[in-house]
Design a protein around this motif. Structure first.
Motif, PDB file in Angstrom:
ATOM      1  N   THR A  81     -96.137  -1.590 -19.748  1.00  0.00           N
ATOM      2  CA  THR A  81     -96.727  -1.507 -21.157  1.00  0.00           C
ATOM      3  C   THR A  81     -96.067  -2.274 -22.329  1.00  0.00           C
ATOM      4  O   THR A  81     -96.664  -3.042 -22.969  1.00  0.00           O
ATOM      5  CB  THR A  81     -96.851  -0.284 -21.602  1.00  0.00           C
ATOM      6  OG1 THR A  81     -97.495   0.679 -20.738  1.00  0.00           O
ATOM      7  CG2 THR A  81     -97.212  -0.073 -23.151  1.00  0.00           C
ATOM      8  N   ALA A  82     -94.526  -2.364 -21.860  1.00  0.00           N
ATOM      9  CA  ALA A  82     -93.912  -3.260 -23.075  1.00  0.00           C
ATOM     10  C   ALA A  82     -94.252  -4.714 -22.913  1.00  0.00           C
ATOM     11  O   ALA A  82     -94.299  -5.652 -23.869  1.00  0.00           O
ATOM     12  CB  ALA A  82     -92.492  -2.652 -23.064  1.00  0.00           C
ATOM     13  N   GLU A  83     -94.171  -5.098 -21.459  1.00  0.00           N
ATOM     14  CA  GLU A  83     -94.360  -6.430 -21.336  1.00  0.00           C
ATOM     15  C   GLU A  83     -95.821  -6.939 -21.690  1.00  0.00           C
ATOM     16  O   GLU A  83     -96.023  -7.969 -22.037  1.00  0.00           O
ATOM     17  CB  GLU A  83     -94.273  -6.696 -19.567  1.00  0.00           C
ATOM     18  CG  GLU A  83     -94.225  -8.097 -19.278  1.00  0.00           C
ATOM     19  CD  GLU A  83     -92.785  -8.950 -19.485  1.00  0.00           C
ATOM     20  OE1 GLU A  83     -92.896 -10.228 -19.274  1.00  0.00           O
ATOM     21  OE2 GLU A  83     -92.219  -8.049 -20.249  1.00  0.00           O
ATOM     22  N   PHE A  84     -96.784  -5.862 -21.165  1.00  0.00           N
ATOM     23  CA  PHE A  84     -98.255  -6.510 -21.864  1.00  0.00           C
ATOM     24  C   PHE A  84     -98.227  -6.510 -23.260  1.00  0.00           C
ATOM     25  O   PHE A  84     -98.926  -7.454 -23.734  1.00  0.00           O
ATOM     26  CB  PHE A  84     -99.202  -5.349 -21.352  1.00  0.00           C
ATOM     27  CG  PHE A  84    -100.587  -5.725 -21.428  1.00  0.00           C
ATOM     28  CD1 PHE A  84    -101.334  -6.129 -20.399  1.00  0.00           C
ATOM     29  CD2 PHE A  84    -101.408  -5.494 -22.644  1.00  0.00           C
ATOM     30  CE1 PHE A  84    -102.683  -6.668 -20.581  1.00  0.00           C
ATOM     31  CE2 PHE A  84    -102.646  -5.897 -22.629  1.00  0.00           C
ATOM     32  CZ  PHE A  84    -103.341  -6.357 -21.486  1.00  0.00           C
ATOM     33  N   ARG A  85     -97.578  -5.812 -23.906  1.00  0.00           N
ATOM     34  CA  ARG A  85     -97.761  -5.714 -25.415  1.00  0.00           C
ATOM     35  C   ARG A  85     -97.246  -6.955 -26.023  1.00  0.00           C
ATOM     36  O   ARG A  85     -97.431  -7.636 -27.009  1.00  0.00           O
ATOM     37  CB  ARG A  85     -97.188  -4.793 -26.081  1.00  0.00           C
ATOM     38  CG  ARG A  85     -97.786  -3.292 -26.079  1.00  0.00           C
ATOM     39  CD  ARG A  85     -97.143  -2.167 -26.590  1.00  0.00           C
ATOM     40  NE  ARG A  85     -98.113  -0.750 -26.596  1.00  0.00           N
ATOM     41  CZ  ARG A  85     -98.742  -0.362 -27.533  1.00  0.00           C
ATOM     42  NH1 ARG A  85     -98.910  -1.202 -28.727  1.00  0.00           N
ATOM     43  NH2 ARG A  85     -99.576   0.758 -27.620  1.00  0.00           N
ATOM     44  N   LYS A  86     -96.167  -7.517 -25.343  1.00  0.00           N
ATOM     45  CA  LYS A  86     -95.604  -8.611 -25.571  1.00  0.00           C
ATOM     46  C   LYS A  86     -96.490  -9.953 -25.582  1.00  0.00           C
ATOM     47  O   LYS A  86     -96.633 -10.743 -26.473  1.00  0.00           O
ATOM     48  CB  LYS A  86     -94.272  -9.083 -24.961  1.00  0.00           C
ATOM     49  CG  LYS A  86     -93.579 -10.196 -25.286  1.00  0.00           C
ATOM     50  CD  LYS A  86     -92.233 -10.504 -24.433  1.00  0.00           C
ATOM     51  CE  LYS A  86     -92.383 -10.902 -23.031  1.00  0.00           C
ATOM     52  NZ  LYS A  86     -91.193 -11.282 -22.207  1.00  0.00           N
ATOM     53  N   HIS A  87     -97.079  -9.950 -24.284  1.00  0.00           N
ATOM     54  CA  HIS A  87     -98.251 -11.063 -24.048  1.00  0.00           C
ATOM     55  C   HIS A  87     -99.226 -10.889 -25.258  1.00  0.00           C
ATOM     56  O   HIS A  87     -99.857 -11.896 -25.443  1.00  0.00           O
ATOM     57  CB  HIS A  87     -98.395 -10.727 -22.729  1.00  0.00           C
ATOM     58  CG  HIS A  87     -97.653 -10.734 -21.592  1.00  0.00           C
ATOM     59  ND1 HIS A  87     -97.595 -10.499 -20.410  1.00  0.00           N
ATOM     60  CD2 HIS A  87     -96.144 -11.573 -21.634  1.00  0.00           C
ATOM     61  CE1 HIS A  87     -96.577 -11.045 -19.755  1.00  0.00           C
ATOM     62  NE2 HIS A  87     -95.525 -11.385 -20.553  1.00  0.00           N
ATOM     63  N   TYR A  88     -99.533  -9.717 -25.514  1.00  0.00           N
ATOM     64  CA  TYR A  88    -100.540  -9.280 -26.189  1.00  0.00           C
ATOM     65  C   TYR A  88    -100.465  -9.780 -27.815  1.00  0.00           C
ATOM     66  O   TYR A  88    -101.236 -10.666 -28.419  1.00  0.00           O
ATOM     67  CB  TYR A  88    -101.052  -7.876 -26.435  1.00  0.00           C
ATOM     68  CG  TYR A  88    -102.247  -7.486 -27.475  1.00  0.00           C
ATOM     69  CD1 TYR A  88    -103.428  -7.398 -27.198  1.00  0.00           C
ATOM     70  CD2 TYR A  88    -101.680  -7.168 -28.832  1.00  0.00           C
ATOM     71  CE1 TYR A  88    -104.209  -6.724 -28.085  1.00  0.00           C
ATOM     72  CE2 TYR A  88    -102.739  -6.771 -29.706  1.00  0.00           C
ATOM     73  CZ  TYR A  88    -104.042  -6.853 -29.256  1.00  0.00           C
ATOM     74  OH  TYR A  88    -105.092  -6.257 -30.100  1.00  0.00           O
ATOM     75  N   ALA A  89     -99.095  -9.809 -28.181  1.00  0.00           N
ATOM     76  CA  ALA A  89     -98.727 -10.385 -29.578  1.00  0.00           C
ATOM     77  C   ALA A  89     -98.689 -11.920 -29.365  1.00  0.00           C
ATOM     78  O   ALA A  89     -99.254 -12.761 -30.378  1.00  0.00           O
ATOM     79  CB  ALA A  89     -97.399  -9.735 -29.639  1.00  0.00           C
ATOM     80  N   ILE A  90     -98.188 -12.448 -28.470  1.00  0.00           N
ATOM     81  CA  ILE A  90     -98.349 -13.667 -28.030  1.00  0.00           C
ATOM     82  C   ILE A  90     -99.661 -14.425 -28.083  1.00  0.00           C
ATOM     83  O   ILE A  90    -100.035 -15.301 -28.854  1.00  0.00           O
ATOM     84  CB  ILE A  90     -97.444 -14.138 -26.762  1.00  0.00           C
ATOM     85  CG1 ILE A  90     -96.035 -13.962 -26.895  1.00  0.00           C
ATOM     86  CG2 ILE A  90     -97.714 -15.844 -26.468  1.00  0.00           C
ATOM     87  CD1 ILE A  90     -95.272 -13.986 -25.316  1.00  0.00           C
TER      88      ILE A  90
END
Length: 326
Positions: free
Chosen positions: A247-256
């Motif tokens: 989830t944390a990794e996906f949220r980072k990619h979502y923000a990028i």
């Protein structure tokens, strides 16, 4: 909005004679749309005139989506030489206007849009080009090509390119197993059909890429306010079966990808104003800056946030464009 001269010949060949051809609201491209009415029959005529437009990507993706069980318009006929396509009419019940009139349905319908994306991501990706680093970079460069000059700003273009090259690397690595990315998946491209399905439109620019992109498109909508609370609820809904680390990794990619998309759109909307004289797109800029600044607050985007702080003063953001239409 006069139909092209070749339209009636095209329609006659498909058995659509003695018809009324009525204009339908278009989009930001050269494409135009008409509703064709013959007795109780209705269809949509797409006019995608070459060389400005090529309807083949739309046709190919429509057939791909339908084969996977999604509600994309059926293609009744095509004339590629003249850029004409006759396709299924999904009616006028669009998600955007429905939610304007029935805000109480917002959570239910947005959950449907997330369910559709979840289902799409479980299917084999379409046979289309990859959303690669070159494409991502080309898009964000629209900001320095159009917005910065329009605001009379002399910005650090080489630094802008270098930072994006670095910031986008985690996204590129994560999309090694890509999904179909519709790219314009938002409330104005979703039709609410009589069978309770969501009708898909405006997917001709589809690529294969990261699963977060269409979520950003829907939940950070350029044309409709989506509350921070609803965005968070829908993100949690999409990620409900993932581990904390995933989830944390996906949220980072979502923000990028949010920062990438919103930077691009600021450039595109400026171009639509400066080059094409479409003033209404300036009204969206305050929303786009709010969304961009929210994405830039993610810790992994600190270098990009610093570039914006150095090059784009706060009092310039969201202000009307200095330049005038050509």
């Amino acid at each position: 909005m006069i139909p092209p001269a070749s339209a009636q010949v095209f329609l006659n060949a498909l058995g659509w004679t003695d018809v009324d051809i009525l204009p339908v609201a278009g989009d930001a491209s050269f494409r135009r749309y008409f509703r064709v009415v013959s007795g109780n029959r209705k269809a949509i005529l797409m006019d995608a005139p070459p060389p400005h437009e090529d309807p083949r990507p739309f046709i190919n993706i429509a057939r791909h989506l339908k084969a996977q069980g999604f509600a994309a318009p059926e293609i009744f006929g095509e004339d590629l030489d003249h850029g004409l396509v006759l396709l299924e009419d999904f009616g006028d019940h669009r998600m955007r206007e429905h939610l304007d009139d029935h805000p109480e349905d917002e959570t239910t319908i947005y959950r449907q849009t997330i369910d559709l994306i979840k289902a799409l991501h479980q299917k084999p990706a379409a046979d289309v080009p990859e959303y690669d680093l070159v494409q991502y970079q080309r898009e964000v460069n629209l900001f320095t090509e159009w917005y910065s000059p329009a605001q009379s700003l002399d910005v650090d273009k080489p630094g802008f390119v270098d930072i994006w090259q670095t910031v986008l690397q985690p996204v590129i690595a994560a999309q090694s197993t890509p999904v179909t990315v519709l790219r314009d998946y938002h409330a104005e491209n979703i039709m609410l059909l009589d069978d309770n399905r969501l009708g898909l439109l405006d997917f001709q620019d589809a690529l294969t890429g990261h699963a977060a992109y269409d979520l950003v498109s829907m939940l950070q909508d350029a044309r409709r306010d989506v509350s921070d609370e609803l965005e968070e609820e829908m993100l949690r809904y999409y990620l409900d079966d993932r581990s904390d680390a995933e989830t944390a990794e996906f949220r980072k990619h979502y923000a990028i990808l949010g920062a990438q998309r919103n930077t691009k759109i600021i450039g595109i909307f400026t171009r639509l104003y400066i080059r094409d004289g479409k003033n209404r797109y300036l009204d969206y800029l305050p929303r786009m800056w709010r969304l961009l600044e929210k994405d830039l607050a993610h810790p992994d985007l600190a270098p990009l946030a610093e570039w914006f702080d150095r090059n784009i003063p706060d009092n310039i953001r969201s202000k009307p464009i200095v330049g005038a239409p050509a």
